[in-house]
Design a protein around this motif. Structure first.
Motif, PDB file in Angstrom:
ATOM      1  N   THR A  68       0.831  -1.201   0.000  1.00  0.00           N
ATOM      2  CA  THR A  68       0.000   0.000   0.000  1.00  0.00           C
ATOM      3  C   THR A  68       0.868   1.253   0.000  1.00  0.00           C
ATOM      4  O   THR A  68       0.563   2.236  -0.680  1.00  0.00           O
ATOM      5  CB  THR A  68      -0.945  -0.017   1.219  1.00  0.00           C
ATOM      6  OG1 THR A  68      -1.705  -1.224   1.176  1.00  0.00           O
ATOM      7  CG2 THR A  68      -1.888   1.168   1.188  1.00  0.00           C
ATOM      8  N   ASP A 128      -8.496  -7.471   0.253  1.00  0.00           N
ATOM      9  CA  ASP A 128      -9.496  -6.475  -0.151  1.00  0.00           C
ATOM     10  C   ASP A 128      -9.102  -5.077   0.293  1.00  0.00           C
ATOM     11  O   ASP A 128      -9.362  -4.101  -0.415  1.00  0.00           O
ATOM     12  CB  ASP A 128     -10.871  -6.835   0.432  1.00  0.00           C
ATOM     13  CG  ASP A 128     -11.547  -7.923  -0.380  1.00  0.00           C
ATOM     14  OD1 ASP A 128     -11.087  -8.188  -1.510  1.00  0.00           O
ATOM     15  OD2 ASP A 128     -12.528  -8.501   0.109  1.00  0.00           O
ATOM     16  N   ASP A 129      -8.472  -4.976   1.488  1.00  0.00           N
ATOM     17  CA  ASP A 129      -8.006  -3.672   1.965  1.00  0.00           C
ATOM     18  C   ASP A 129      -7.004  -3.075   0.984  1.00  0.00           C
ATOM     19  O   ASP A 129      -7.031  -1.876   0.701  1.00  0.00           O
ATOM     20  CB  ASP A 129      -7.323  -3.816   3.338  1.00  0.00           C
ATOM     21  CG  ASP A 129      -8.339  -3.899   4.467  1.00  0.00           C
ATOM     22  OD1 ASP A 129      -9.529  -3.621   4.216  1.00  0.00           O
ATOM     23  OD2 ASP A 129      -7.936  -4.246   5.597  1.00  0.00           O
ATOM     24  N   ARG A 132      -6.761  -3.740  -2.208  1.00  0.00           N
ATOM     25  CA  ARG A 132      -7.474  -3.342  -3.432  1.00  0.00           C
ATOM     26  C   ARG A 132      -8.205  -2.019  -3.220  1.00  0.00           C
ATOM     27  O   ARG A 132      -8.228  -1.175  -4.106  1.00  0.00           O
ATOM     28  CB  ARG A 132      -8.473  -4.427  -3.831  1.00  0.00           C
ATOM     29  CG  ARG A 132      -7.801  -5.665  -4.370  1.00  0.00           C
ATOM     30  CD  ARG A 132      -8.828  -6.698  -4.813  1.00  0.00           C
ATOM     31  NE  ARG A 132      -8.138  -7.899  -5.263  1.00  0.00           N
ATOM     32  CZ  ARG A 132      -8.476  -9.148  -4.927  1.00  0.00           C
ATOM     33  NH1 ARG A 132      -9.516  -9.363  -4.148  1.00  0.00           N
ATOM     34  NH2 ARG A 132      -7.788 -10.165  -5.378  1.00  0.00           N
ATOM     35  N   ARG A 133      -8.801  -1.874  -2.051  1.00  0.00           N
ATOM     36  CA  ARG A 133      -9.509  -0.633  -1.765  1.00  0.00           C
ATOM     37  C   ARG A 133      -8.542   0.551  -1.736  1.00  0.00           C
ATOM     38  O   ARG A 133      -8.840   1.621  -2.237  1.00  0.00           O
ATOM     39  CB  ARG A 133     -10.246  -0.736  -0.422  1.00  0.00           C
ATOM     40  CG  ARG A 133     -11.769  -0.801  -0.576  1.00  0.00           C
ATOM     41  CD  ARG A 133     -12.463  -0.619   0.765  1.00  0.00           C
ATOM     42  NE  ARG A 133     -12.042  -1.615   1.737  1.00  0.00           N
ATOM     43  CZ  ARG A 133     -12.560  -2.855   1.798  1.00  0.00           C
ATOM     44  NH1 ARG A 133     -13.527  -3.212   0.988  1.00  0.00           N
ATOM     45  NH2 ARG A 133     -12.122  -3.726   2.690  1.00  0.00           N
ATOM     46  N   LEU A 142      -7.647   1.439  -5.228  1.00  0.00           N
ATOM     47  CA  LEU A 142      -8.763   2.165  -5.848  1.00  0.00           C
ATOM     48  C   LEU A 142      -8.761   3.629  -5.413  1.00  0.00           C
ATOM     49  O   LEU A 142      -8.838   4.544  -6.245  1.00  0.00           O
ATOM     50  CB  LEU A 142     -10.082   1.486  -5.445  1.00  0.00           C
ATOM     51  CG  LEU A 142     -11.375   2.214  -5.806  1.00  0.00           C
ATOM     52  CD1 LEU A 142     -11.579   2.240  -7.312  1.00  0.00           C
ATOM     53  CD2 LEU A 142     -12.582   1.545  -5.132  1.00  0.00           C
ATOM     54  N   LYS A 143      -8.633   3.825  -4.094  1.00  0.00           N
ATOM     55  CA  LYS A 143      -8.677   5.176  -3.524  1.00  0.00           C
ATOM     56  C   LYS A 143      -7.528   6.027  -4.076  1.00  0.00           C
ATOM     57  O   LYS A 143      -7.710   7.172  -4.491  1.00  0.00           O
ATOM     58  CB  LYS A 143      -8.547   5.050  -2.000  1.00  0.00           C
ATOM     59  CG  LYS A 143      -9.192   6.150  -1.200  1.00  0.00           C
ATOM     60  CD  LYS A 143      -9.167   5.777   0.273  1.00  0.00           C
ATOM     61  CE  LYS A 143      -9.022   7.023   1.128  1.00  0.00           C
ATOM     62  NZ  LYS A 143      -8.832   6.699   2.555  1.00  0.00           N
ATOM     63  N   THR A 203     -15.832   3.919 -10.895  1.00  0.00           N
ATOM     64  CA  THR A 203     -15.329   2.969  -9.893  1.00  0.00           C
ATOM     65  C   THR A 203     -15.112   1.594 -10.518  1.00  0.00           C
ATOM     66  O   THR A 203     -14.079   0.949 -10.295  1.00  0.00           O
ATOM     67  CB  THR A 203     -16.327   2.855  -8.717  1.00  0.00           C
ATOM     68  OG1 THR A 203     -16.548   4.160  -8.179  1.00  0.00           O
ATOM     69  CG2 THR A 203     -15.797   1.940  -7.629  1.00  0.00           C
ATOM     70  N   ARG A 215     -11.574  -0.416 -10.666  1.00  0.00           N
ATOM     71  CA  ARG A 215     -11.512  -1.764 -10.086  1.00  0.00           C
ATOM     72  C   ARG A 215     -11.126  -2.791 -11.142  1.00  0.00           C
ATOM     73  O   ARG A 215     -10.343  -3.706 -10.883  1.00  0.00           O
ATOM     74  CB  ARG A 215     -12.884  -2.152  -9.523  1.00  0.00           C
ATOM     75  CG  ARG A 215     -13.105  -1.673  -8.132  1.00  0.00           C
ATOM     76  CD  ARG A 215     -14.056  -2.644  -7.404  1.00  0.00           C
ATOM     77  NE  ARG A 215     -14.431  -2.066  -6.120  1.00  0.00           N
ATOM     78  CZ  ARG A 215     -15.672  -1.845  -5.738  1.00  0.00           C
ATOM     79  NH1 ARG A 215     -16.686  -2.181  -6.529  1.00  0.00           N
ATOM     80  NH2 ARG A 215     -15.916  -1.320  -4.568  1.00  0.00           N
ATOM     81  N   THR A 252     -19.250  -6.915  -8.927  1.00  0.00           N
ATOM     82  CA  THR A 252     -19.673  -5.548  -8.601  1.00  0.00           C
ATOM     83  C   THR A 252     -21.181  -5.402  -8.802  1.00  0.00           C
ATOM     84  O   THR A 252     -21.877  -4.782  -7.993  1.00  0.00           O
ATOM     85  CB  THR A 252     -18.925  -4.540  -9.494  1.00  0.00           C
ATOM     86  OG1 THR A 252     -17.525  -4.671  -9.250  1.00  0.00           O
ATOM     87  CG2 THR A 252     -19.359  -3.110  -9.209  1.00  0.00           C
TER      88      THR A 252
END
Lengths: 278, 278
Positions: free
Chosen positions: A95, A148-149, A151-152, A155-156, A172, A176, B188
């Motif tokens: 990250t 998933d964190d 990936r989020r 994305l952010k 979005t 993704r 999604t």
């Protein structure tokens, strides 16, 4: 990760559960926090080299120059807990690599993030594959949540790079989807023994982003605005070092002449040419 | 699946392990193969409605009008074995949906496959999500292998549709990546309570294929040849029913005039326009 006093040293195993094996000369006492980090580092190296089911707690203990009971002192949940701690550390590191300086064109920024990503993938090799491919014995709802964190966060971070505050569902979905393509490409890269040149794969992924954004722009005004802005900020690829100096000025020439410049034209223009091929 | 005699009926539980619960009036004796299929059908319905960890073997027995020991007679490995049998059945069904007739333009064929895919996703809802999202308690190396089989079948079928016998690594990467985008988009779609119209999502995915192929064509002559062939076979989108009759003749007009026709122009041309937006 819990805060622990950093001055304490390894706890001595309780008399009720002594290490059945003789202490080896190589065992060293380390401060608690340092030992914890060392065990995670060693575990990460082992999980990178082999699939999780082929790494035992004894392997970790041996590689760390520690006893098995000592590893249990730090990770009472055994291998699964150690795996999750190692995964969390790796996830935090990955990250942090998403944060590249906001310098250069959007393509250059994307390329820089991808370089960091592929370096991470290369370092974590077998562990990265096993985790993302699924079906691993150590995979749980918790490990999926960690993935998933990441990936989020990706994305952010990508939306922030795009200058978007509130992304609609289509933008979005685009980002993704592109992240899924990056993951899949990195797995394919590992599968095929890294035979595809990583620089080409990176450029391919940058081009994929432009192309996928264009396809999404057909369906979504927000993406159309973002893409138009990105293309306006873009230099022709010449400025990315593939052409000599001066070639980047091609951007100021009229479109018709640029479209015929082949390698000097920007990637978006080359995409347009390919789409006109019929 | 093993061949079983279809004339036999449900085996009576051995005296050593009688069903502790009283037999209910609703229990029916079924031929062996029919019972096996019924149990799988019932399991699939339950696994579609709830995540696997919320489905018990008793739930399956009750919904099938059968006893728990009877379910064990067919699936000695219990819930895990039943789950894998149900997954295999669902995988076979999905794979069979990839075989659409080779009629219409490439976009129409792709759209038809996607319609079948989304119908499948809608039917298997929670089970589909749980499986592809990872970290499920019933996920094993075997279930991952079943999912991989489906992905391989999708890759093979797509390459056949593209008229490709031997796909190089870049064309293979393109198709695999697009399949990953389809999976992600369907997840999604489910996540967001199916609020995105499925027809729009399908068209978006068809456009993604064209765009991603164009980006790959910049790096790979084989993909460039395939894309040129696809675009040559393509009708303007007007012929897909979005415009009145006669609009499809626009294809025969010179490119310049087509590019200005907006909605009448083919999707590839609209992609080109979007890429020229700066």
């Amino acid at each position: 990760m819990e805060a622990r006093p950093t001055t304490a040293t390894d706890p001595v195993p309780a008399p009720a559960a002594p290490d059945p094996r003789p202490r080896r000369a190589g065992y060293r006492r380390l401060p608690v926090q340092q030992r914890r980090e060392q065990l995670i580092t060693v575990a990460l190296e082992l999980f990178a080299a082999r699939p999780p089911e082929e790494v035992s707690l004894d392997d970790v203990a041996e590689a760390a120059g520690a006893s098995r009971p000592l590893v249990y002192r730090y990770f009472a949940g055994g291998k699964q807990q150690l795996y999750e701690a190692a995964l969390r550390t790796a996830a935090d590191e990955l990250t942090s690599r998403f944060a590249v300086p906001l310098a250069g064109t959007p393509s250059e920024q994307l390329a820089a993030v991808l370089d960091g990503y592929f370096a991470f993938v290369a370092e974590h090799d077998a562990g990265y594959s096993a985790l993302l491919r699924g079906g691993s014995v150590v995979e749980t709802a918790r490990t999926s949540a960690i993935v998933d964190d990441v990936r989020r966060a990706a994305l952010k971070r990508t939306l922030r790079h795009l200058g978007v505050r509130e992304a609609g569902p289509r933008l979005t979905l685009l980002v993704r989807s592109w992240i899924a393509v990056v993951e899949g490409a990195s797995l394919t890269w590992l599968d095929e023994g890294r035979t595809l040149p990583v620089g080409e794969l990176r450029d391919w992924l940058v081009d994929q982003f432009t192309a996928m954004a264009a396809a999404t722009a057909l369906h979504d005004p927000q993406t159309a605005r973002v893409l138009a802005l990105l293309l306006a900020l873009e230099e022709p690829e010449a400025s990315r070092g593939e052409q000599g100096p001066g070639a980047s000025r091609a951007q100021q020439e009229p479109q018709e002449s640029r479209a015929q410049q082949g390698p000097q034209a920007s990637r978006a223009e080359r995409l347009r040419e390919v789409l006109a091929a019929r």
